[in-house]
Design a protein around this motif. Structure first.
Motif, PDB file in Angstrom:
ATOM      1  N   SER A 795       0.825  -1.208   0.000  1.00  0.00           N
ATOM      2  CA  SER A 795       0.000   0.000   0.000  1.00  0.00           C
ATOM      3  C   SER A 795       0.857   1.255   0.000  1.00  0.00           C
ATOM      4  CB  SER A 795      -0.915   0.006   1.229  1.00  0.00           C
ATOM      5  OG  SER A 795      -0.152   0.056   2.418  1.00  0.00           O
ATOM      6  N   GLN A 796       0.357   2.307  -0.658  1.00  0.00           N
ATOM      7  CA  GLN A 796       1.042   3.589  -0.709  1.00  0.00           C
ATOM      8  C   GLN A 796       0.197   4.658  -0.033  1.00  0.00           C
ATOM      9  OE1 GLN A 796       1.757   4.291  -4.868  1.00  0.00           O
ATOM     10  NE2 GLN A 796       3.562   2.984  -4.926  1.00  0.00           N
ATOM     11  N   SER A 797       0.859   5.686   0.471  1.00  0.00           N
ATOM     12  CA  SER A 797       0.172   6.756   1.173  1.00  0.00           C
ATOM     13  C   SER A 797      -0.178   7.880   0.204  1.00  0.00           C
ATOM     14  CB  SER A 797       1.048   7.307   2.304  1.00  0.00           C
ATOM     15  OG  SER A 797       1.318   6.305   3.259  1.00  0.00           O
ATOM     16  N   PHE A 798      -1.417   8.357   0.302  1.00  0.00           N
ATOM     17  CA  PHE A 798      -1.862   9.507  -0.469  1.00  0.00           C
ATOM     18  C   PHE A 798      -2.586  10.444   0.493  1.00  0.00           C
ATOM     19  CE2 PHE A 798      -1.689   5.966  -3.442  1.00  0.00           C
ATOM     20  CZ  PHE A 798      -0.948   6.510  -4.477  1.00  0.00           C
ATOM     21  N   PHE A 799      -2.165  11.688   0.505  1.00  0.00           N
ATOM     22  CA  PHE A 799      -2.776  12.670   1.399  1.00  0.00           C
ATOM     23  C   PHE A 799      -3.748  13.518   0.586  1.00  0.00           C
ATOM     24  CE2 PHE A 799      -3.379  16.437   3.854  1.00  0.00           C
ATOM     25  CZ  PHE A 799      -3.243  16.049   5.177  1.00  0.00           C
ATOM     26  N   TYR A 800      -5.026  13.456   0.946  1.00  0.00           N
ATOM     27  CA  TYR A 800      -6.040  14.240   0.260  1.00  0.00           C
ATOM     28  C   TYR A 800      -6.531  15.344   1.191  1.00  0.00           C
ATOM     29  CZ  TYR A 800      -6.191  10.385  -3.068  1.00  0.00           C
ATOM     30  OH  TYR A 800      -5.856   9.424  -3.993  1.00  0.00           O
ATOM     31  N   ARG A 801      -6.425  16.570   0.717  1.00  0.00           N
ATOM     32  CA  ARG A 801      -6.908  17.699   1.500  1.00  0.00           C
ATOM     33  C   ARG A 801      -8.432  17.610   1.624  1.00  0.00           C
ATOM     34  NH1 ARG A 801      -9.225  22.209  -0.491  1.00  0.00           N
ATOM     35  NH2 ARG A 801      -9.368  24.041   0.900  1.00  0.00           N
ATOM     36  N   THR A 802      -8.924  17.906   2.823  1.00  0.00           N
ATOM     37  CA  THR A 802     -10.368  17.932   3.048  1.00  0.00           C
ATOM     38  C   THR A 802     -10.922  19.280   2.629  1.00  0.00           C
ATOM     39  OG1 THR A 802     -10.126  16.432   4.947  1.00  0.00           O
ATOM     40  CG2 THR A 802     -12.187  17.663   4.769  1.00  0.00           C
ATOM     41  N   ARG A 803     -11.774  19.286   1.605  1.00  0.00           N
ATOM     42  CA  ARG A 803     -12.379  20.531   1.161  1.00  0.00           C
ATOM     43  C   ARG A 803     -13.329  21.059   2.239  1.00  0.00           C
ATOM     44  NH1 ARG A 803     -15.846  19.439  -2.129  1.00  0.00           N
ATOM     45  NH2 ARG A 803     -15.687  17.176  -2.220  1.00  0.00           N
ATOM     46  N   LYS A 804     -13.209  22.357   2.561  1.00  0.00           N
ATOM     47  CA  LYS A 804     -14.036  22.958   3.595  1.00  0.00           C
ATOM     48  C   LYS A 804     -14.579  24.285   3.110  1.00  0.00           C
ATOM     49  CE  LYS A 804     -11.601  20.795   7.459  1.00  0.00           C
ATOM     50  NZ  LYS A 804     -10.909  21.011   8.747  1.00  0.00           N
ATOM     51  N   GLY A 805     -15.596  24.771   3.825  1.00  0.00           N
ATOM     52  CA  GLY A 805     -16.184  26.047   3.488  1.00  0.00           C
ATOM     53  C   GLY A 805     -17.379  25.885   2.593  1.00  0.00           C
ATOM     54  N   GLY A 806     -17.797  26.982   1.936  1.00  0.00           N
ATOM     55  CA  GLY A 806     -18.968  26.960   1.072  1.00  0.00           C
ATOM     56  C   GLY A 806     -18.656  26.407  -0.289  1.00  0.00           C
TER      57      GLY A 806
END
Length: 885
Positions: A795-806
């Motif tokens: 397995s490989q690591s992938f960092f996904y930003r959490t979209r926030k706001g409107g």
């Protein structure tokens, strides 16, 4: 949701102590444990099936004997030695036997039976094999001529019944009459045929063709309860007598299985078998009714009747009597099983000794749960002792028992948390907040704000809230990485310049190593004199008293970190956002509060304060997991540092922009948690870290209750889907209640745990609690699939930003296709099982219920998607349309 002021005024933050430490007196604990054990034993006494029935003093009139060598379709000859051994055992129970065939070794039965003083009702099997039919008739006639103990011939067994139920090649009533007439012409003894009693009513020509009517009256297959079984059977006998007043009517088969699945209201049980058979034999004897009991010996290989097939015998497969024909009917192993259940419950209850400060109610609930598990374990042992494991059961138990072994600690931990919340003492280790003294130390704090392509207006609000902190000695390092668009970073740079030298702005491109790499870079820019590192996310607005309230706790040199909860300021955006916020709150107001009692909190990054020396000792921020905050927190605790938690809110961020962003965030947490387990598991071995047994337990149960439980749930759902067609087509036995009922019980325990804990600890409405429950269930597939992928070696690591706001919601129709597919298949499987289960087998109905329950998490995800899309559509409808120019 409670504000910081409301929480502080309520006095919920009650102290920075060692944890629950007031021990219950040992005598009181022993009394409570003993009382629960006595109640458990009393329950066993109340449900004791011991009873009375009419006694049978003489041997039975006749019993069925139809041994197979291997499977019934194998066609192998039954050895003479086996027949002789069987008949010796039967001779002590009956005066006569009935066979079903006169070939395949059973032609040896009459002479061996004669040696033992047994009469024989000899059967000639009639089926689709014409050659065998001829051999059967010839053999039966020959045996009747040469063996005086053969008293009658029975031509065919349920031949017409099989034909009318679709068996290929079987004979009609008219064809069977021809066989009967042919045998009658040559037979020296009376000739009969054996059929289900309804066949004789529907085809009177059969009754008219024979000398004696062998009617199968089996109350189990009538679907009646044991209490009315004999009365119903005698009513049927009277009906046959009225239809054939000039014929001798013999109850050719009468029986009740000792185990297996129910048939409508008929419940197979050992005591039920004994009661029904004893009452019938006694009443039939008194009425002068000739009968034959099915059957003499249990036949484990008899699978064509489902899982009741092996259990019709009055002797078990080892030729031991299954019950007594006189005296009180008791289960000889009942009290042994009861003692085993209570003993297991008591042994499991000893773990309560390890819980500091347990109350009487808490001990009683935990001990009760332990005894329920003890009861289940004793039932499994009893099942093992009393049943023959068929191929379907071997598979079901082979898969089910390991799953039950994982389910038990999950359930016990949830019951444990429920016991603490409902009956335990108030939390004693929450960080006490008190005004700092005039001469209180104010060590320098460096606040780090990592950002990646964040909306500038959001990040500016975060920076401005930091600028309003009342703490006198801090700096703020804002680091923006991999964000080339100047529109995202230039306003931030300008604001930091305006706020003065203690606000540092860093921008870097092509940074590798996820969020941890940005935080490492921030550490390089941290003032040398800074003793405490604070971390907040780019969307968080902090309370001005955050540092001035919490930093004084670092006066204790053993404190390595202090964590405040997350909260959110935009939960009123939609129903889904309100539900998300309530779901987050459950973790911070229930789970974190209880883990804090054992110095075993999960560090979740934002709103965290960390002693710089503790961070350095733990190796700093690491990029080998995508949950760098939890990874670092665990590393610090492994070194023996103390962690503290306050449930007072000091920061309010933004919720994920939409449900898809929420799923992405939860998948990242699940993947990171598995990575942490892979990285740290050796530290849980004895002597490898300074974690105590309480801390290890809390972390292990936390992982088990979250991604392990969700993975097991999804795996069980997939296995059940594979099982559905086999059950629907009646190819294998339905999993026993021992394997299905615990799953249903676990579901309701989880519901009770969730509802009670929320109502007692989380300040939300009932509707918000329901929404939180749906949101929690909806990510089962997300968590399980992410955890499974992370557990794979490559397995490989992938960092996904959490979209926030409107902003508009991203479409999630495709993303929830797995949930829609699984939910639909599970619901369809449940409907199929319910539909084909016309005889209302309890195990099948329970299995279908489980399929429905397992579909709920998947349908929850689909429902949230459609609810979100409906909200977006309504929002577009009410949005003003730009005027034409």
């Amino acid at each position: 949701m409670k504000t910081a002021d409301r929480t502080e005024q309520s006095g919920e933050s009650v102290g920075m102590r060692v944890g629950r430490s007031r021990a219950m007196p040992l005598g009181t604990l022993a009394f409570v444990l003993g009382l629960v054990a006595c109640i458990h034993l009393a329950i066993w006494a109340l449900k004791n099936p011991a009873t009375t029935a009419l006694s049978v003093e003489d041997r039975l009139a006749s019993v069925s004997y139809n041994r197979f060598e291997g499977s019934p379709s194998a066609g192998r000859t039954v050895p003479e030695a086996r027949i002789r051994t069987d008949l010796k055992a039967i001779a002590g129970q009956a005066k006569a036997i009935r066979t079903y065939a006169s070939t395949l070794g059973l032609e040896r039965v009459p002479p061996i039976a004669a040696e033992l003083g047994l009469d024989v009702t000899l059967g000639a099997w009639i089926g689709p094999d014409t050659a065998r039919n001829e051999r059967e008739i010839a053999s039966a006639l020959n045996l009747a001529r040469h063996n005086p103990n053969v008293k009658r011939l029975v031509v065919g067994n349920e031949t017409v019944f099989r034909h009318e139920h679709g068996a290929a090649g079987e004979h009609t009533a008219a064809e069977l009459v021809q066989f009967i007439q042919r045998v009658k012409r040559e037979s020296p003894v009376p000739v009969a045929t054996a059929e289900n009693w309804r066949i004789f009513i529907e085809h009177p020509e059969l009754g008219n063709a024979v000398d004696q009517i062998f009617a199968h009256i089996i109350p189990y297959w009538e679907g009646v309860p044991k209490e009315t079984a004999v009365d119903r059977s005698l009513e049927i006998y009277d009906q046959l007598q009225a239809a054939f007043p000039c014929k001798t009517i013999v109850v050719g088969e009468y029986g009740w299985p000792s185990a297996g699945r129910n048939f409508e209201q008929s419940m197979p049980r050992p005591i039920a078998q004994a009661v029904v058979l004893r009452d019938f034999v006694a009443r039939a004897t008194a009425l002068g009714i000739d009968y034959n009991i099915i059957e003499a010996i249990d036949q484990p290989e008899k699978l064509f009747e489902g899982n009741v097939g092996p259990y019709w015998g009055i002797l078990n497969a080892k030729l031991r009597p299954k019950f007594a024909w006189t005296g009180r009917l008791v289960d000889p192993d009942y009290w042994e099983a009861a003692g085993c259940a209570v003993l297991i419950g008591l042994l499991l209850s000893l773990s309560i000794l390890l819980l500091p400060g347990a109350t009487i109610g808490q001990v009683a609930l935990l001990a009760g749960a332990d005894h329920v598990i003890g009861d289940w374990c004793a039932s499994v042992l009893g099942y093992w002792h009393a049943h023959y494991f068929l191929h379907g059961e071997v598979i079901a138990f082979g898969i089910g028992l390991p799953l039950m072994g994982l389910l038990a600690p999950i359930l016990l931990s949830r019951v444990g948390e429920l016991a603490v919340v409902a009956f335990g003492r108030a939390p004693e280790r929450l960080l006490a907040i008190s005004p700092p003294g005039r001469d209180a130390a104010t060590p320098k704090v460096s606040i780090h704000v990592p950002a990646y392509r964040e909306p500038p207006e959001m990040l500016l609000r975060t920076i401005d809230s930091v600028a309003r902190l009342e703490y006198p000695n801090f700096e703020c390092v804002v680091i923006i990485n991999n964000t080339p668009d100047p529109a995202f970073w230039q306003p931030i740079e300008a604001r930091c310049r305006e706020l003065g030298p203690r606000f540092k702005f860093i921008r870097v491109e092509n940074l590798q190593g996820f969020k941890a790499a940005a935080l490492r870079l921030a550490m390089k820019e941290t003032a040398p004199e800074a003793e405490i590192i604070g971390v907040i996310d780019a969307d968080y607005v902090v309370d001005p008293r955050w540092l001035i309230d919490l930093v004084p706790a670092f006066a204790d040199p053993e404190v390595g970190l202090i964590q405040a909860p997350q909260d959110h300021r935009d939960s009123d955006r939609s129903l889904i956002h309100a539900a998300m916020n309530a779901e987050y709150a459950g973790f911070f107001d229930i789970g974190m509060v209880e883990r804090n009692e054992f110095n075993a909190i999960i560090v979740h990054g934002t709103m965290c304060l960390i002693r710089r020396t503790a961070m350095a000792a733990a190796g700093g921020w690491s990029s080998d997991t995508i949950c760098e905050d939890s990874d670092l927190g665990l590393s610090i605790m492994e070194l023996g540092w103390r962690a503290h938690y306050t449930n007072r809110r000091y920061g309010w961020g933004l919720l994920p922009q939409d449900y898809q962003a929420f799923r992405v965030q939860r998948a990242r947490w699940a993947s990171g948690s598995v990575q942490i387990v892979r990285k740290h598991w050796r530290k849980f071995l004895p002597g490898t870290s300074r974690l105590n047994h309480d801390q290890k337990r809390e972390f292990l149960l936390g992982w088990l209750n979250w991604f392990v439980a969700e993975t097991i749930a999804v795996g069980a759902a997939l296995l059940n889907l594979i099982w559905v067609p086999f059950i629907a087509l009646d190819k294998v036995a339905v999993p026993d209640v021992l394997l299905t009922f615990p799953i249903i019980a676990a579901f309701f325990v989880t519901l009770v745990h969730f509802a009670c804990a929320y109502r007692m600890r989380v300040a939300v409405t009932y509707w918000q609690m329901l929404g939180a429950m749906i949101v929690f269930m909806s990510v089962q597939w997300t968590v399980a699939s992410a955890a499974f992928k992370a557990a794979l070696p490559a397995s490989q690591s992938f960092f996904y930003r959490t979209r926030k706001g409107g902003g508009a919601s991203h479409t999630t129709r495709i993303m929830t296709m797995p949930e829609m597919l699984l939910g639909t298949l599970l619901a369809a499987g449940a409907a199929t099982i319910f539909a084909v289960n016309v005889y209302r087998h309890l195990e099948a109905d329970l299995f279908a219920t489980i399929l429905l329950l397992q579909s709920l998490p998947f349908f929850s995800a689909v429902a949230l998607v459609w609810l979100e899309r409906l909200g977006d559509r309504k929002l577009k409808e009410v949005s003003p349309t730009p005027a034409a120019t």
